[in-house]
Design a protein around this motif. Structure first.
Motif, PDB file in Angstrom:
ATOM      1  N   TYR A  59     -12.805  16.003  13.445  1.00  0.00           N
ATOM      2  CA  TYR A  59     -12.779  16.660  12.144  1.00  0.00           C
ATOM      3  C   TYR A  59     -14.199  16.990  11.680  1.00  0.00           C
ATOM      4  O   TYR A  59     -14.451  18.049  11.110  1.00  0.00           O
ATOM      5  CB  TYR A  59     -12.100  15.745  11.118  1.00  0.00           C
ATOM      6  N   THR A  60     -15.128  16.082  11.928  1.00  0.00           N
ATOM      7  CA  THR A  60     -16.514  16.315  11.525  1.00  0.00           C
ATOM      8  C   THR A  60     -17.098  17.507  12.264  1.00  0.00           C
ATOM      9  O   THR A  60     -17.758  18.376  11.675  1.00  0.00           O
ATOM     10  CB  THR A  60     -17.360  15.063  11.800  1.00  0.00           C
ATOM     11  N   ARG A  61     -16.851  17.584  13.566  1.00  0.00           N
ATOM     12  CA  ARG A  61     -17.339  18.721  14.351  1.00  0.00           C
ATOM     13  C   ARG A  61     -16.682  20.020  13.895  1.00  0.00           C
ATOM     14  O   ARG A  61     -17.331  21.054  13.786  1.00  0.00           O
ATOM     15  CB  ARG A  61     -17.067  18.492  15.843  1.00  0.00           C
ATOM     16  N   ASP A  62     -15.375  19.940  13.658  1.00  0.00           N
ATOM     17  CA  ASP A  62     -14.655  21.133  13.213  1.00  0.00           C
ATOM     18  C   ASP A  62     -15.250  21.704  11.937  1.00  0.00           C
ATOM     19  O   ASP A  62     -15.481  22.909  11.821  1.00  0.00           O
ATOM     20  CB  ASP A  62     -13.175  20.801  12.961  1.00  0.00           C
ATOM     21  N   ILE A 116     -10.201  21.367   7.639  1.00  0.00           N
ATOM     22  CA  ILE A 116     -10.709  22.115   6.491  1.00  0.00           C
ATOM     23  C   ILE A 116     -10.023  21.659   5.207  1.00  0.00           C
ATOM     24  O   ILE A 116     -10.661  21.455   4.174  1.00  0.00           O
ATOM     25  CB  ILE A 116     -10.516  23.628   6.716  1.00  0.00           C
ATOM     26  N   ARG A 117      -8.728  21.455   5.274  1.00  0.00           N
ATOM     27  CA  ARG A 117      -7.985  20.975   4.102  1.00  0.00           C
ATOM     28  C   ARG A 117      -8.432  19.561   3.722  1.00  0.00           C
ATOM     29  O   ARG A 117      -8.637  19.249   2.546  1.00  0.00           O
ATOM     30  CB  ARG A 117      -6.483  20.997   4.383  1.00  0.00           C
ATOM     31  N   THR A 118      -8.592  18.727   4.724  1.00  0.00           N
ATOM     32  CA  THR A 118      -9.006  17.348   4.472  1.00  0.00           C
ATOM     33  C   THR A 118     -10.376  17.297   3.815  1.00  0.00           C
ATOM     34  O   THR A 118     -10.619  16.516   2.886  1.00  0.00           O
ATOM     35  CB  THR A 118      -9.030  16.561   5.795  1.00  0.00           C
ATOM     36  N   THR A 119     -11.290  18.127   4.278  1.00  0.00           N
ATOM     37  CA  THR A 119     -12.637  18.140   3.729  1.00  0.00           C
ATOM     38  C   THR A 119     -12.638  18.565   2.263  1.00  0.00           C
ATOM     39  O   THR A 119     -13.378  18.012   1.449  1.00  0.00           O
ATOM     40  CB  THR A 119     -13.532  19.085   4.551  1.00  0.00           C
ATOM     41  N   HIS A 120     -11.808  19.525   1.938  1.00  0.00           N
ATOM     42  CA  HIS A 120     -11.699  19.934   0.542  1.00  0.00           C
ATOM     43  C   HIS A 120     -11.225  18.771  -0.327  1.00  0.00           C
ATOM     44  O   HIS A 120     -11.772  18.511  -1.399  1.00  0.00           O
ATOM     45  CB  HIS A 120     -10.729  21.120   0.407  1.00  0.00           C
ATOM     46  N   SER A 121     -10.213  18.090   0.140  1.00  0.00           N
ATOM     47  CA  SER A 121      -9.685  16.961  -0.631  1.00  0.00           C
ATOM     48  C   SER A 121     -10.726  15.871  -0.777  1.00  0.00           C
ATOM     49  O   SER A 121     -10.871  15.267  -1.840  1.00  0.00           O
ATOM     50  CB  SER A 121      -8.429  16.413   0.052  1.00  0.00           C
ATOM     51  N   ALA A 122     -11.496  15.618   0.303  1.00  0.00           N
ATOM     52  CA  ALA A 122     -12.522  14.577   0.264  1.00  0.00           C
ATOM     53  C   ALA A 122     -13.600  14.906  -0.751  1.00  0.00           C
ATOM     54  O   ALA A 122     -14.214  14.005  -1.338  1.00  0.00           O
ATOM     55  CB  ALA A 122     -13.147  14.411   1.653  1.00  0.00           C
ATOM     56  N   ALA A 123     -13.842  16.202  -0.986  1.00  0.00           N
ATOM     57  CA  ALA A 123     -14.862  16.623  -1.940  1.00  0.00           C
ATOM     58  C   ALA A 123     -14.308  16.808  -3.345  1.00  0.00           C
ATOM     59  O   ALA A 123     -15.038  17.222  -4.246  1.00  0.00           O
ATOM     60  CB  ALA A 123     -15.497  17.922  -1.467  1.00  0.00           C
ATOM     61  N   GLY A 124     -13.019  16.518  -3.519  1.00  0.00           N
ATOM     62  CA  GLY A 124     -12.430  16.632  -4.842  1.00  0.00           C
ATOM     63  C   GLY A 124     -11.961  18.027  -5.199  1.00  0.00           C
ATOM     64  O   GLY A 124     -11.759  18.340  -6.374  1.00  0.00           O
ATOM     65  N   HIS A 125     -11.762  18.871  -4.183  1.00  0.00           N
ATOM     66  CA  HIS A 125     -11.296  20.237  -4.417  1.00  0.00           C
ATOM     67  C   HIS A 125      -9.849  20.387  -3.948  1.00  0.00           C
ATOM     68  O   HIS A 125      -9.410  19.725  -3.010  1.00  0.00           O
ATOM     69  CB  HIS A 125     -12.163  21.247  -3.670  1.00  0.00           C
TER      70      HIS A 125
END
Length: 373
Positions: A59-62, A116-125
């Motif tokens: 996920y980090t690489r993606d 991409i979806r997970t990263t948004h959620s992790a950032a509060g978006h």
């Protein structure tokens, strides 16, 4: 893509709020419009306590690659517009990867959308809507399927059925501490339908004594990470002593006790000389869990090496034990609901439904079974 990978994609935002991605995403995110969209340090720590410790390198690489592409084409990576995600996935279906010379597989694209979806959620978006991106993947998968391209099919692990496990166990030297451990890993992983991430978290105290389960076996207290629940799994005695999970686990526990290890991690790393939990170093620095607890990769290595020792072709990983349990239980007519709950699958799991369909094709439910051919 393995069944584990499929479950990750299906779960999407269930348990992948990764700390590393959170920091990466917050550095790129626009300031929140809501003045109350912040947490004091103690609340941040409390929230982190509910996040899985393990990070997902893929996920980090993606997300890193997605950000680089956004910079190249002048799009905002986060919060992303739905069209940005659709554009990126379409781009990936046409772009050869340097490593393979071919574009990503559809399964990998599913994972990238989830990252991409997970990263948004992790950032509060709010995660971006991805229907367009998933339609791109569906069309891509169709094109590959019609071209008979192997990338259209998920890269599944091979199921470790009981007959295969028996062969693998027959060549393990169970007089040694590492042999006792490896047998216990194979049989406990199978009997509990456990993921590697669940096996490695087991402690000595996670296993009850036989007399506490009315003489029918033992009980293993296991944390099902996907559904975030503790479960007491009853493991019954096997009919054959060589493949009995209860005997294998008790034998290993006795061996650990003889080494003075009566609490803490259950599955411990053992070096080539038979030392339990010996420190390991890389470039002069100690690595690995200081308590000697095995990693998920090390548990998969036990499965892979055991199958290699008997010359079994296929893709053998820790998930082979979980898949083998489901397939074997369902082929013998076990109730799907009981089987699913024993293995800690979420009700309605798409991954488990795939096992049901596979077992039905191999068992008596196949309409060709009694058709008279």
């Amino acid at each position: 893509m393995t069944e584990h990978d499929l479950e990750v994609v299906d779960a999407d935002l269930v348990d992948d709020h990764l700390p590393a991605l959170r920091e990466q995403a917050q550095a790129l995110a626009l300031p929140p419009a809501d003045p109350d969209a912040w947490l004091p340090p103690e609340a941040e720590e409390d929230a982190k306590a509910g996040i899985a410790d393990s990070t997902n390198d893929a996920y980090t690489r993606d997300f890193r690659d997605y950000v680089l592409w956004c910079k190249t084409v002048g799009r905002r990576p986060i919060p992303a517009a739905p069209q940005t995600v659709t554009h990126y996935i379409s781009h990936l279906t046409r772009t050869p990867r340097p490593k393979t010379g071919r574009p990503y597989s559809p399964s990998s694209l599913d994972r990238i959308i989830a990252s991409i979806r997970t990263t948004h959620s992790a950032a509060g978006h709010q995660p971006p809507e991805t229907k367009g991106a998933r339609k791109v993947v569906a069309g891509y998968r169709k094109r590959l399927s019609e071209a008979k391209d192997v990338r259209a099919q998920p890269n599944k692990t091979s199921p470790a059925l009981p007959s295969v496990l028996a062969r693998a166990l027959s060549v393990i030297d169970r007089t040694t501490l590492s042999g006792k451990r490896d047998a216990a890993i194979l049989l406990t992983g199978f009997a509990c339908a456990a993921r590697a991430s669940e096996l490695l978290l087991l402690d000595v105290a996670s296993v009850t004594k036989p007399d506490e389960v009315r003489g029918i076996g033992i009980r293993v207290r296991i944390y099902r990470k996907k559904i975030k629940k503790w479960q007491n799994v009853t493991v019954k005695y096997g009919q054959d002593e060589a493949t009995c999970p209860v005997r294998a686990l008790r034998t290993y526990l006795d061996a650990l006790a003889a080494e003075g290890h009566t609490d803490g991690p259950l599955f411990m790393r053992i070096d080539r000389w038979g030392y339990l939990g010996a420190p390991i170093y890389r470039r002069g620095r100690e690595i690995g869990d200081p308590t000697g607890r095995m990693t998920g990769e090390a548990i998969s290595d036990v499965v892979e090496k055991s199958m290699a020792a008997i010359g079994m072709a296929g893709r053998w990983r820790s998930h082979s034990l979980r898949r083998g349990f489901a397939t074997a239980a369902l082929m013998t007519g076990a109730d799907p609901i009981h089987t699913s709950r024993h293995g800690g699958w979420a009700d309605g799991s798409k991954a488990f439904q795939g096992y049901v369909e596979e077992a039905n094709g191999l068992g008596k439910e196949n309409p060709l079974t009694n058709i008279g051919l």
